[in-house]
Design an enzyme around this catalytic site. Sequence first.
Site, PDB file in Angstrom:
ATOM      1  N   ASP A  42       0.869  -1.167   0.000  1.00  0.00           N
ATOM      2  CA  ASP A  42       0.000   0.000   0.000  1.00  0.00           C
ATOM      3  C   ASP A  42       0.913   1.226   0.000  1.00  0.00           C
ATOM      4  O   ASP A  42       2.089   1.127   0.353  1.00  0.00           O
ATOM      5  CB  ASP A  42      -0.912   0.019   1.236  1.00  0.00           C
ATOM      6  CG  ASP A  42      -2.213   0.768   0.984  1.00  0.00           C
ATOM      7  OD1 ASP A  42      -3.273   0.119   0.932  1.00  0.00           O
ATOM      8  OD2 ASP A  42      -2.174   2.008   0.806  1.00  0.00           O
ATOM      9  N   ASP A  68       4.158   1.589  -4.362  1.00  0.00           N
ATOM     10  CA  ASP A  68       3.149   2.179  -5.239  1.00  0.00           C
ATOM     11  C   ASP A  68       2.918   1.190  -6.381  1.00  0.00           C
ATOM     12  O   ASP A  68       3.850   0.894  -7.138  1.00  0.00           O
ATOM     13  CB  ASP A  68       3.677   3.524  -5.764  1.00  0.00           C
ATOM     14  CG  ASP A  68       2.665   4.257  -6.614  1.00  0.00           C
ATOM     15  OD1 ASP A  68       1.777   3.598  -7.215  1.00  0.00           O
ATOM     16  OD2 ASP A  68       2.759   5.489  -6.696  1.00  0.00           O
ATOM     17  N   ASN A  95      -6.412  -6.036  -5.478  1.00  0.00           N
ATOM     18  CA  ASN A  95      -7.456  -5.180  -4.893  1.00  0.00           C
ATOM     19  C   ASN A  95      -7.203  -3.685  -5.091  1.00  0.00           C
ATOM     20  O   ASN A  95      -8.153  -2.905  -5.164  1.00  0.00           O
ATOM     21  CB  ASN A  95      -7.548  -5.499  -3.397  1.00  0.00           C
ATOM     22  CG  ASN A  95      -8.316  -4.447  -2.628  1.00  0.00           C
ATOM     23  OD1 ASN A  95      -9.554  -4.413  -2.663  1.00  0.00           O
ATOM     24  ND2 ASN A  95      -7.604  -3.546  -1.939  1.00  0.00           N
ATOM     25  N   TYR A 160     -12.204   4.993 -14.981  1.00  0.00           N
ATOM     26  CA  TYR A 160     -12.200   4.014 -13.880  1.00  0.00           C
ATOM     27  C   TYR A 160     -13.078   2.822 -14.254  1.00  0.00           C
ATOM     28  O   TYR A 160     -12.654   1.660 -14.137  1.00  0.00           O
ATOM     29  CB  TYR A 160     -12.719   4.689 -12.608  1.00  0.00           C
ATOM     30  CG  TYR A 160     -12.983   3.753 -11.441  1.00  0.00           C
ATOM     31  CD1 TYR A 160     -11.954   3.359 -10.590  1.00  0.00           C
ATOM     32  CD2 TYR A 160     -14.269   3.281 -11.179  1.00  0.00           C
ATOM     33  CE1 TYR A 160     -12.195   2.501  -9.516  1.00  0.00           C
ATOM     34  CE2 TYR A 160     -14.520   2.433 -10.114  1.00  0.00           C
ATOM     35  CZ  TYR A 160     -13.488   2.041  -9.285  1.00  0.00           C
ATOM     36  OH  TYR A 160     -13.735   1.195  -8.221  1.00  0.00           O
ATOM     37  N   LYS A 164     -11.859  -0.971 -14.641  1.00  0.00           N
ATOM     38  CA  LYS A 164     -12.323  -2.012 -13.716  1.00  0.00           C
ATOM     39  C   LYS A 164     -13.106  -3.108 -14.461  1.00  0.00           C
ATOM     40  O   LYS A 164     -13.097  -4.264 -14.034  1.00  0.00           O
ATOM     41  CB  LYS A 164     -13.180  -1.408 -12.604  1.00  0.00           C
ATOM     42  CG  LYS A 164     -12.459  -0.430 -11.701  1.00  0.00           C
ATOM     43  CD  LYS A 164     -11.273  -1.010 -10.955  1.00  0.00           C
ATOM     44  CE  LYS A 164     -11.664  -2.096  -9.997  1.00  0.00           C
ATOM     45  NZ  LYS A 164     -10.490  -2.528  -9.175  1.00  0.00           N
ATOM     46  N   THR A 195     -16.767   1.825   2.646  1.00  0.00           N
ATOM     47  CA  THR A 195     -15.443   2.041   3.238  1.00  0.00           C
ATOM     48  C   THR A 195     -15.441   3.440   3.858  1.00  0.00           C
ATOM     49  O   THR A 195     -16.326   4.265   3.579  1.00  0.00           O
ATOM     50  CB  THR A 195     -14.357   1.990   2.161  1.00  0.00           C
ATOM     51  OG1 THR A 195     -14.644   3.024   1.222  1.00  0.00           O
ATOM     52  CG2 THR A 195     -14.351   0.640   1.451  1.00  0.00           C
TER      53      THR A 195
HETATM   54  N1  LIG Z   1     -15.843   0.827  -2.055  1.00  0.00           N
HETATM   55  C1  LIG Z   1     -16.626   0.607  -3.095  1.00  0.00           C
HETATM   56  O1  LIG Z   1     -17.775   1.029  -3.120  1.00  0.00           O
HETATM   57  C2  LIG Z   1     -16.138  -0.186  -4.284  1.00  0.00           C
HETATM   58  C3  LIG Z   1     -17.054  -0.446  -5.305  1.00  0.00           C
HETATM   59  C4  LIG Z   1     -16.647  -1.182  -6.399  1.00  0.00           C
HETATM   60  C5  LIG Z   1     -15.356  -1.659  -6.468  1.00  0.00           C
HETATM   61  N2  LIG Z   1     -14.490  -1.401  -5.482  1.00  0.00           N
HETATM   62  C6  LIG Z   1     -13.125  -1.940  -5.634  1.00  0.00           C
HETATM   63  O2  LIG Z   1     -12.694  -2.512  -4.419  1.00  0.00           O
HETATM   64  C7  LIG Z   1     -11.294  -2.360  -4.293  1.00  0.00           C
HETATM   65  C8  LIG Z   1     -10.963  -1.675  -2.988  1.00  0.00           C
HETATM   66  O3  LIG Z   1     -11.617  -0.412  -2.988  1.00  0.00           O
HETATM   67  P1  LIG Z   1     -11.796   0.451  -1.669  1.00  0.00           P
HETATM   68  O4  LIG Z   1     -13.145   1.062  -1.782  1.00  0.00           O
HETATM   69  O5  LIG Z   1     -11.421  -0.324  -0.494  1.00  0.00           O
HETATM   70  O6  LIG Z   1     -10.743   1.590  -1.949  1.00  0.00           O
HETATM   71  P2  LIG Z   1      -9.985   2.531  -0.903  1.00  0.00           P
HETATM   72  O7  LIG Z   1      -9.623   3.750  -1.673  1.00  0.00           O
HETATM   73  O8  LIG Z   1     -10.777   2.681   0.335  1.00  0.00           O
HETATM   74  O9  LIG Z   1      -8.689   1.672  -0.591  1.00  0.00           O
HETATM   75  C9  LIG Z   1      -7.792   1.381  -1.615  1.00  0.00           C
HETATM   76  C10 LIG Z   1      -6.460   1.052  -0.998  1.00  0.00           C
HETATM   77  O10 LIG Z   1      -5.506   0.997  -2.055  1.00  0.00           O
HETATM   78  C11 LIG Z   1      -4.419   1.841  -1.730  1.00  0.00           C
HETATM   79  N3  LIG Z   1      -3.845   2.405  -2.938  1.00  0.00           N
HETATM   80  C12 LIG Z   1      -4.386   3.352  -3.738  1.00  0.00           C
HETATM   81  N4  LIG Z   1      -3.522   3.663  -4.715  1.00  0.00           N
HETATM   82  C13 LIG Z   1      -2.427   2.888  -4.522  1.00  0.00           C
HETATM   83  C14 LIG Z   1      -1.184   2.775  -5.186  1.00  0.00           C
HETATM   84  N5  LIG Z   1      -0.906   3.518  -6.258  1.00  0.00           N
HETATM   85  N6  LIG Z   1      -0.277   1.888  -4.722  1.00  0.00           N
HETATM   86  C15 LIG Z   1      -0.545   1.135  -3.618  1.00  0.00           C
HETATM   87  N7  LIG Z   1      -1.697   1.214  -2.945  1.00  0.00           N
HETATM   88  C16 LIG Z   1      -2.625   2.084  -3.382  1.00  0.00           C
HETATM   89  C17 LIG Z   1      -5.003   2.941  -0.854  1.00  0.00           C
HETATM   90  O11 LIG Z   1      -4.012   3.571  -0.072  1.00  0.00           O
HETATM   91  C18 LIG Z   1      -6.007   2.156  -0.027  1.00  0.00           C
HETATM   92  O12 LIG Z   1      -5.423   1.590   1.127  1.00  0.00           O
HETATM   93  C19 LIG Z   1     -10.844  -1.578  -5.516  1.00  0.00           C
HETATM   94  O13 LIG Z   1     -10.394  -2.479  -6.499  1.00  0.00           O
HETATM   95  C20 LIG Z   1     -12.101  -0.877  -5.978  1.00  0.00           C
HETATM   96  O14 LIG Z   1     -12.069  -0.582  -7.352  1.00  0.00           O
HETATM   97  C21 LIG Z   1     -14.831  -0.656  -4.381  1.00  0.00           C
END
Ligand SMILES: NC(=O)c1ccc[n+]([C@@H]2O[C@H](COP(=O)([O-])OP(=O)(O)OC[C@H]3O[C@@H](n4cnc5c(N)ncnc54)[C@H](O)[C@@H]3O)[C@@H](O)[C@H]2O)c1
Length: 253
Positions: A42, A68, A95, A160, A164, A195
């Site tokens: 992360d 990253d 993820n 996005y 995705k 989240t």
């Molecule tokens: N929360 C939702 O409603 C939702 C809906 C559909 C899909 N998703 C998918 O679920 C997954 C998790 O989403 P989330 O909502 O927990 O997101 P979030 O933004 O809450 O968490 C994402 C995590 O990834 C890390 N991150 C971001 N960019 C990064 C990088 N360049 N390098 C390393 N780490 C990095 C962030 O620091 C964070 O800890 C993602 O693939 C997202 O597309 C989430």
Amino acid sequence: MSFATYPSHQNRTVFVSGGGSGIGAAIVRAFCGTGARVGFVDIAEAPSRALADELTKAGGTVRYENADVTDTAALTAAIGRIRDALGPITVLVNNAAHDQRHDFFAVTPAYFDERIAVNLKHAFFAAQAIVPDMQAAGGGAIVNIGSASYLMGSDDLTVYGAAKSAAIGLTRMLARQFGKDGIRVNCIVPGWIMTQRQLDLWVTPDGERQIAERQCLKRKLVPDDIARPVLFLASDEAGGMTNQSIIVDGGWV
Ligand SMILES: NC(=O)c1ccc[n+]([C@@H]2O[C@H](COP(=O)([O-])OP(=O)(O)OC[C@H]3O[C@@H](n4cnc5c(N)ncnc54)[C@H](O)[C@@H]3O)[C@@H](O)[C@H]2O)c1
């Protein structure tokens, strides 16, 4: 309620990208609870360190590496350090992502590439780095995290959503290519998951109204609603399942 603990995950090495917060943190916690060894990357140093420290103190085997995911060399180096520390990786959860909103007409080629890098490219290269471990072990499981955003539609998430949606294509290509090695590849496609980031930025009264109108289930979905099916798909219980994308959205789409 009580939930499955999946003995098949015990002592497996699992790699999760973006495991420091949100859904990724729930996935890290869930695997840790099964007795798996969990490595995650992360860029968010503070919450990631806090999570790794908390789980380690509780008796888990967890290793956090700051990397990253858009820097492929840094990502693969971090995967190498996790492998050295925790052993060959046989579960990969792709993820990490970033759902920054964008105006269609303001998107530049550089911005487009950046969105693809954070939302898609790393999933391919993490698989490229980890599949040899799975081949050597005689099998493994990859779970890609997609998004139902492209099914729901949105005016400010075009790149996005496109990136995705490709999680499903990547899933199907990898499943076909590596099924012969016993590697199963599936995708979880989340709907709207509460989240902290979603709660802070996007859950407005209008958003709440949409959940009430559009979801079959009227409760808000939480990160554990995604972590649990990820555990299942990666477990031996799902040993006959590959090439699948499963929507977990409370019945929105
Ligand atoms: N929360 C939702 O409603 C939702 C809906 C559909 C899909 N998703 C998918 O679920 C997954 C998790 O989403 P989330 O909502 O927990 O997101 P979030 O933004 O809450 O968490 C994402 C995590 O990834 C890390 N991150 C971001 N960019 C990064 C990088 N360049 N390098 C390393 N780490 C990095 C962030 O620091 C964070 O800890 C993602 O693939 C997202 O597309 C989430």
